[in-house]
Scaffold this motif. Structure first.
Motif, PDB file in Angstrom:
ATOM      1  N   HIS A   1     -78.238  64.355   3.753  1.00 60.19           N
ATOM      2  CA  HIS A   1     -76.821  64.024   3.570  1.00 60.19           C
ATOM      3  C   HIS A   1     -76.284  64.807   2.375  1.00 60.19           C
ATOM      4  O   HIS A   1     -76.867  64.799   1.294  1.00 60.19           O
ATOM      5  CB  HIS A   1     -76.634  62.526   3.313  1.00 60.19           C
ATOM      6  CG  HIS A   1     -77.169  61.655   4.397  1.00 60.19           C
ATOM      7  ND1 HIS A   1     -76.477  61.380   5.554  1.00 60.19           N
ATOM      8  CD2 HIS A   1     -78.357  61.004   4.507  1.00 60.19           C
ATOM      9  CE1 HIS A   1     -77.204  60.597   6.329  1.00 60.19           C
ATOM     10  NE2 HIS A   1     -78.353  60.350   5.719  1.00 60.19           N
ATOM     11  N   ILE A   2     -75.189  65.492   2.599  1.00 61.39           N
ATOM     12  CA  ILE A   2     -74.517  66.221   1.528  1.00 61.39           C
ATOM     13  C   ILE A   2     -73.028  66.135   1.834  1.00 61.39           C
ATOM     14  O   ILE A   2     -72.648  65.780   2.961  1.00 61.39           O
ATOM     15  CB  ILE A   2     -75.021  67.689   1.473  1.00 61.39           C
ATOM     16  CG1 ILE A   2     -74.551  68.374   0.199  1.00 61.39           C
ATOM     17  CG2 ILE A   2     -74.611  68.462   2.703  1.00 61.39           C
ATOM     18  CD1 ILE A   2     -75.150  69.758   0.020  1.00 61.39           C
ATOM     19  N   SER A   3     -72.206  66.422   0.880  1.00 60.37           N
ATOM     20  CA  SER A   3     -70.767  66.269   1.056  1.00 60.37           C
ATOM     21  C   SER A   3     -70.275  66.994   2.313  1.00 60.37           C
ATOM     22  O   SER A   3     -70.293  68.216   2.392  1.00 60.37           O
ATOM     23  CB  SER A   3     -70.045  66.819  -0.183  1.00 60.37           C
ATOM     24  OG  SER A   3     -68.662  66.574  -0.097  1.00 60.37           O
ATOM     25  N   GLY A   4     -69.863  66.201   3.330  1.00 59.43           N
ATOM     26  CA  GLY A   4     -69.340  66.759   4.575  1.00 59.43           C
ATOM     27  C   GLY A   4     -70.353  66.969   5.670  1.00 59.43           C
ATOM     28  O   GLY A   4     -69.979  67.257   6.805  1.00 59.43           O
ATOM     29  N   PHE A   5     -71.639  66.844   5.352  1.00 64.82           N
ATOM     30  CA  PHE A   5     -72.671  67.132   6.352  1.00 64.82           C
ATOM     31  C   PHE A   5     -73.712  66.019   6.420  1.00 64.82           C
ATOM     32  O   PHE A   5     -74.040  65.397   5.407  1.00 64.82           O
ATOM     33  CB  PHE A   5     -73.402  68.435   6.020  1.00 64.82           C
ATOM     34  CG  PHE A   5     -72.535  69.663   6.070  1.00 64.82           C
ATOM     35  CD1 PHE A   5     -72.343  70.333   7.268  1.00 64.82           C
ATOM     36  CD2 PHE A   5     -71.914  70.140   4.923  1.00 64.82           C
ATOM     37  CE1 PHE A   5     -71.541  71.462   7.317  1.00 64.82           C
ATOM     38  CE2 PHE A   5     -71.112  71.266   4.964  1.00 64.82           C
ATOM     39  CZ  PHE A   5     -70.927  71.934   6.167  1.00 64.82           C
ATOM     40  N   SER A   6     -74.245  65.803   7.617  1.00 68.02           N
ATOM     41  CA  SER A   6     -75.394  64.918   7.823  1.00 68.02           C
ATOM     42  C   SER A   6     -76.335  65.602   8.795  1.00 68.02           C
ATOM     43  O   SER A   6     -75.900  66.321   9.699  1.00 68.02           O
ATOM     44  CB  SER A   6     -74.962  63.560   8.396  1.00 68.02           C
ATOM     45  OG  SER A   6     -74.151  62.859   7.483  1.00 68.02           O
ATOM     46  N   SER A   7     -77.632  65.390   8.608  1.00 70.03           N
ATOM     47  CA  SER A   7     -78.604  66.001   9.510  1.00 70.03           C
ATOM     48  C   SER A   7     -79.776  65.058   9.724  1.00 70.03           C
ATOM     49  O   SER A   7     -80.052  64.185   8.894  1.00 70.03           O
ATOM     50  CB  SER A   7     -79.105  67.330   8.938  1.00 70.03           C
ATOM     51  OG  SER A   7     -79.701  67.127   7.660  1.00 70.03           O
ATOM     52  N   PHE A   8     -80.459  65.254  10.849  1.00 72.91           N
ATOM     53  CA  PHE A   8     -81.609  64.407  11.174  1.00 72.91           C
ATOM     54  C   PHE A   8     -82.545  65.188  12.081  1.00 72.91           C
ATOM     55  O   PHE A   8     -82.107  65.832  13.035  1.00 72.91           O
ATOM     56  CB  PHE A   8     -81.146  63.131  11.879  1.00 72.91           C
ATOM     57  CG  PHE A   8     -82.212  62.082  12.034  1.00 72.91           C
ATOM     58  CD1 PHE A   8     -82.534  61.231  10.983  1.00 72.91           C
ATOM     59  CD2 PHE A   8     -82.892  61.936  13.235  1.00 72.91           C
ATOM     60  CE1 PHE A   8     -83.512  60.260  11.127  1.00 72.91           C
ATOM     61  CE2 PHE A   8     -83.865  60.963  13.381  1.00 72.91           C
ATOM     62  CZ  PHE A   8     -84.178  60.123  12.320  1.00 72.91           C
ATOM     63  N   LEU A   9     -83.824  65.142  11.763  1.00 75.62           N
ATOM     64  CA  LEU A   9     -84.845  65.810  12.557  1.00 75.62           C
ATOM     65  C   LEU A   9     -85.975  64.819  12.810  1.00 75.62           C
ATOM     66  O   LEU A   9     -86.547  64.283  11.866  1.00 75.62           O
ATOM     67  CB  LEU A   9     -85.376  67.038  11.822  1.00 75.62           C
ATOM     68  CG  LEU A   9     -86.573  67.764  12.446  1.00 75.62           C
ATOM     69  CD1 LEU A   9     -86.226  68.285  13.834  1.00 75.62           C
ATOM     70  CD2 LEU A   9     -87.027  68.904  11.545  1.00 75.62           C
ATOM     71  N   ALA A  10     -86.275  64.557  14.067  1.00 72.34           N
ATOM     72  CA  ALA A  10     -87.338  63.614  14.423  1.00 72.34           C
ATOM     73  C   ALA A  10     -88.262  64.240  15.447  1.00 72.34           C
ATOM     74  O   ALA A  10     -87.807  64.860  16.419  1.00 72.34           O
ATOM     75  CB  ALA A  10     -86.742  62.318  14.971  1.00 72.34           C
TER      76      ALA A  10
END
Length: 265
Positions: A212-221
């Motif tokens: 999580h960063i300002s303006g962005f979200s990411s996820f890897l599973a």
């Protein structure tokens, strides 16, 4: 006594160092992280506070530890973290659309980050990306993250002993990603998507991490038993790790359902 004499590298890797997390400081995202600090200044003023607890006694997610790990890499190799990353991982595994991000450098096809402010879409706050060196300064694509996942979890990146150390649970909890019991290894969360809620079983078959960063979200599973990987990238911010995890589980369950239905037919 200097905190550097108390904290071990393994404590930094597993978020068990007790060093305060600099990205949780009040106003850090709206104020401090937009300033153009040198790496030495960042380390001295943001990652060197008194310990919150005795090292290796509890888990607390900590980006300061990963900034310090990047600094250790630079000290040992006498190269920048970015150069080491490129030499050791990105080039050998042909991750051509992955690297250290910069708001100042033009990166072809790079997405902008947005936030919703009082029901109005706006550009996310400016962040000076070197302030997140080692902790969250990278960019990538779904294709590269899939390629990386396959390499990492099929023995192409780490020797077997190192992989076992990375995927060992140094901390466990039932609250991080519900309803599963979770473990945390080296920069990696884990759970068993087949385990009954409340079980004491510590066999893991899903390995994940969010960003999580300002303006962005990411996820890897990575769902090892199901031979599936789920990559979620968002440039509208505001998506929690739990929401992304639930979505990834639902996606894999849908694939399993479709496979079952097709086999019955």
């Amino acid at each position: 006594e200097d905190i550097g004499k108390k904290v071990k590298v393994v404590d930094l890797l597993t978020h068990r160092s007790g060093i305060p997390n600099y990205t949780s400081l009040p106003g850090v995202w709206t104020d401090s992280l937009r300033n153009h600090y040198s790496f030495d200044y960042l380390l001295a003023h943001f990652c060197s506070e008194n310990l919150e607890f005795k090292p290796n006694t509890k888990y607390k997610y900590n980006n300061s530890g990963y900034v310090l790990l990047a600094a250790i890499i630079e000290q040992v190799t006498q190269k920048s973290f970015e150069v080491v990353l490129n030499e050791q991982l990105l080039k050998p595994f042909e991750l051509s659309n992955t690297g250290i991000s910069s708001r100042e450098t033009i990166i072809e096809h790079k997405a902008y980050g947005y936030i919703n402010h009082y029901n109005e879409t706006q550009h996310a706050n400016y962040t000076y990306m070197p302030n997140l060196n080692g902790a969250g300064s990278m960019y990538s694509t779904t294709e590269d993250l899939l390629k990386w996942s396959i390499a990492l979890h099929t023995g192409k990146v780490l020797e077997d002993n190192s992989y076992l150390l990375m995927t060992k649970a140094y901390s466990t909890d039932n609250k991080w990603v519900t309803p599963f019991k979770n473990g945390y290894g080296y920069g990696l969360g884990m759970f068993n998507n087949n385990a009954v809620k409340g079980t004491n079983d510590e066999s893991w078959n899903v390995y994940f991490h969010s960003g999580h960063i300002s303006g962005f979200s990411s996820f890897l599973a990575i769902f090892k038993e199901d031979n599936r990987a789920v990559v979620l990238l968002s440039n509208t911010g505001g998506i929690s790790t739990i929401e992304m995890n639930n979505l990834s589980v639902a996606i894999v369950e849908q694939f399993k359902k479709q496979k079952t239905e097709s086999s019955v037919k």
